[in-house]
Design a protein around this motif. Structure first.
Motif, PDB file in Angstrom:
ATOM      1  N   CYS A 198       0.314  -1.242  -0.054  1.00 49.27           N
ATOM      2  CA  CYS A 198      -0.431   0.177  -0.187  1.00 49.27           C
ATOM      3  C   CYS A 198       1.246   1.215  -0.033  1.00 49.27           C
ATOM      4  CB  CYS A 198      -0.830   0.305   1.313  1.00 49.27           C
ATOM      5  SG  CYS A 198      -2.102  -0.952   1.328  1.00 49.27           S
ATOM      6  N   LEU A 199       1.912   1.848   0.740  1.00 46.84           N
ATOM      7  CA  LEU A 199       2.994   2.231   1.617  1.00 46.84           C
ATOM      8  C   LEU A 199       3.095   2.608  -0.324  1.00 46.84           C
ATOM      9  CD1 LEU A 199       4.377   2.102   3.831  1.00 46.84           C
ATOM     10  CD2 LEU A 199       3.171   4.065   3.863  1.00 46.84           C
ATOM     11  N   TYR A 207     -10.428  -5.218  -0.729  1.00 47.69           N
ATOM     12  CA  TYR A 207     -11.232  -4.451  -2.415  1.00 47.69           C
ATOM     13  C   TYR A 207     -10.843  -3.798  -3.415  1.00 47.69           C
ATOM     14  CZ  TYR A 207     -15.710  -5.749  -0.394  1.00 47.69           C
ATOM     15  OH  TYR A 207     -16.512  -6.570  -0.568  1.00 47.69           O
ATOM     16  N   CYS A 208      -8.730  -3.717  -2.250  1.00 49.61           N
ATOM     17  CA  CYS A 208      -7.884  -3.028  -3.971  1.00 49.61           C
ATOM     18  C   CYS A 208      -8.645  -2.484  -4.622  1.00 49.61           C
ATOM     19  CB  CYS A 208      -6.792  -3.922  -3.645  1.00 49.61           C
ATOM     20  SG  CYS A 208      -5.555  -3.123  -4.453  1.00 49.61           S
ATOM     21  N   VAL A 241      -5.963   8.213  -0.126  1.00 46.35           N
ATOM     22  CA  VAL A 241      -7.038   8.514   0.060  1.00 46.35           C
ATOM     23  C   VAL A 241      -7.327   7.342   0.429  1.00 46.35           C
ATOM     24  CG1 VAL A 241      -9.322   9.285  -1.888  1.00 46.35           C
ATOM     25  CG2 VAL A 241      -6.818  10.200  -1.946  1.00 46.35           C
ATOM     26  N   CYS A 242      -7.421   5.959  -0.047  1.00 47.32           N
ATOM     27  CA  CYS A 242      -7.735   4.477   0.428  1.00 47.32           C
ATOM     28  C   CYS A 242      -7.390   4.127   1.354  1.00 47.32           C
ATOM     29  CB  CYS A 242      -6.729   3.801  -0.571  1.00 47.32           C
ATOM     30  SG  CYS A 242      -7.337   2.068  -0.745  1.00 47.32           S
ATOM     31  N   GLY A 243      -6.081   4.631   2.205  1.00 46.03           N
ATOM     32  CA  GLY A 243      -5.940   4.434   3.545  1.00 46.03           C
ATOM     33  C   GLY A 243      -5.590   2.704   3.705  1.00 46.03           C
ATOM     34  N   ALA A 244      -6.243   1.983   2.360  1.00 45.02           N
ATOM     35  CA  ALA A 244      -5.909   0.214   2.889  1.00 45.02           C
ATOM     36  C   ALA A 244      -7.688  -0.006   2.946  1.00 45.02           C
ATOM     37  CB  ALA A 244      -4.916  -0.186   3.202  1.00 45.02           C
ATOM     38  N   GLY A 245      -8.126   0.941   2.892  1.00 47.90           N
ATOM     39  CA  GLY A 245      -9.772   0.767   3.344  1.00 47.90           C
ATOM     40  C   GLY A 245     -10.275   0.297   4.645  1.00 47.90           C
TER      41      GLY A 245
END
Ligand code: SF4
Lengths: 65, 417
Positions: free
Chosen positions: B357-358, B387-388, B365-369
């Motif tokens: 994710c980084l 849900y990536c 924005v997503c923050g890994a959901g």
């Protein structure tokens, strides 16, 4: 544990430069989705507590920030 | 008599189930680096464990965690009084200017409106002057009638209602024990909430995304209920139990949400949609206010009917005992929860994200959901969201639309000079 401050990867820059006051004020005008979000962004700049994520399984729009 | 499970037993089980955060998060190092916990702002009281519906996707009754079976069906008065007293101390200690208490279940209205009213009155009396107290509940709507709404209004208890779009879609999932759909009852309840005298306690609507349904029909149905806000929730899923994807689709959740977004964004008098407004605000450079996106700290705990202090119960979809902290409001202070690795992991922003994710351009924005959607057995919660791909597509689409509007407004300004 990874230290976030040491990672240096390309991220999308914010779409709005809040220092460009005339443009920010223009976008904040009206009742469009963009205007509401711009207003929310402006309010959050003055929020001493910072923005906090709220419980998802409850339907209520927190307008405080 | 309420039994207390030892905190150490719970922590050992958590370390076994989820390496991150329970084995790998280095709390001492975080503190040494200057990190401070965010005090609790949202307290969720599970006043009633049972529900009068039997929705097929409910994470409380149909998924991995079944701890509700061992708890009192109804929260005893001593438990909520201990929670109220503890919250009062927490507010004073941290000088909080506002808190939210959310009455949840099961179905919180099964608790009875007079008891809810008593709880609300004692709660407001306990908080120090100057602290704004917001009290709300999330209901399936079936038990809302004029008398109940009148009492909730009298006690200033806000009402959020769960409704899954048009009648046929709602009734496919949200059914009573007899298998009959609940839409008609929910529609009647919302009609009452829409009346001018009741609008002050109408909080909004929650709708779970179902990719096989017509997104525009769903949105129009919700909009017809004239709510102050809508939020769309992704069904709880993780890497062990991935979300349902209709045959031939790869990102059905994004596809569904993109269609709703376009309809909503083009309306001049659109109702607030929390997920979309959060994403736009994050794209502009602000912070997210909900659990589904962004990197803002989560400042919430649940108190179960036996007094157990837990993390949010959507984690119940991950594994048995996933919410547990081993703390109990009858014996422990709310501040003790701020030492729990599971709570801390949701307060440290980017430091909780996976390396994958980084590297992702949308991670701010997503923050890994949603934290729950990152779970993978063994490694735990430091993974991309299940849900990536949906998140990338949804966020990318919203960015394109918003960037285009900003460009257009800039052009108009230049031309007007
Ligand atoms: S889009 Fe995927 S990789 Fe990017 S931050 Fe979200 S979950 Fe992580």
């Amino acid at each position: 544990m990874e230290n976030a401050s040491t990672t240096d990867n390309p991220t999308w820059p914010p779409l709005l430069d809040v220092t460009r006051r005339p443009m920010v004020e223009l976008l904040a005008n009206g009742d469009t989705a963009l205007a509401r979000c711009t207003n929310r962004l402006i309010r959050s700049l003055d929020d001493p507590d910072g923005v906090i994520s709220a419980f998802q399984n409850y339907a209520f729009q927190n307008l405080a920030s | 008599m309420i039994d207390r499970v030892s905190t150490e037993v719970v922590r050992a089980a958590q370390r076994e189930a989820a390496a991150w955060p329970y084995r790998e998060l280095d709390l001492a190092r975080l503190r040494a680096d200057g990190w401070h916990p965010t005090p609790i702002h949202d307290l969720i009281l599970k006043v009633h464990q049972r529900c009068n519906l039997a929705c097929d996707y409910c994470f409380v009754y149909t998924q991995a965690d079944q701890t509700w079976r061992d708890r009192p069906a109804v929260m005893p008065d001593e438990v909520w009084r201990a929670a109220v007293a503890s919250l009062g101390r927490h507010v004073r200690r941290h000088r909080l200017s506002g808190v939210r208490v959310i009455l949840h279940g099961g179905e919180p209205l099964l608790y009875g409106v007079s008891r809810l009213g008593l709880l609300a009155s004692e709660l407001r009396a306990e908080m120090p002057a100057g602290c704004k107290v917001h009290i709300g509940l999330q209901t399936n709507g079936v038990l809302l009638n004029e008398k109940v709404i009148g009492s909730l209004r009298q006690h200033r208890i806000m009402v959020g209602v769960s409704v899954d779009g048009v009648e046929a879609d709602h009734d496919r999932h949200r059914v009573g024990p007899n298998g009959r759909g609940s839409f008609a009852a929910v529609r009647d309840a919302i009609d009452l909430l829409r009346r001018p005298e009741n609008r002050s306690i109408y909080g909004g609507l929650l709708c779970t995304v179902a990719p096989e349904t017509d997104p525009i029909a769903c949105y129009e149905q919700l909009r017809a209920f004239e709510p102050p806000m809508i939020d769309f929730l992704l069904p709880h899923a993780n890497w062990e139990r991935p979300p349902r994807r209709p045959a031939g689709t790869t990102t059905p959740y994004a596809d569904w949400l993109v269609r709703v977004f376009d309809r909503w964004y083009d309306e001049s008098d659109a109702i607030s949609v929390r997920l979309f407004e959060d994403i736009i605000t994050l794209l502009l450079g602000g912070g997210g206010q909900s659990e589904q996106v962004g990197l803002s700290p989560s400042a919430m705990v649940v108190v179960e009917s036996d007094g157990a202090i837990e993390q949010v119960d959507s984690l119940k979809s991950a594994y048995d005992g996933a919410c547990a902290t081993g703390l109990n409001i009858l014996h422990d202070d709310l501040d003790a929860a701020l030492e729990d690795h599971g709570i801390v992991a949701r307060q440290i922003g980017r430091a909780a994200l996976s390396a994958h994710c980084l590297q992702c351009p949308v991670h701010q924005v997503c923050g890994a959901g949603h934290y729950v959607h990152r779970y993978r057995p063994g490694s735990g919660f430091r993974n991309p969201s299940v849900y990536c791909e949906d998140m990338r597509i949804l966020i990318g689409h919203i960015r394109d639309r918003v960037a285009a509007e900003i460009r257009q407004r800039e052009t108009e300004v230049v031309e007007a000079r």
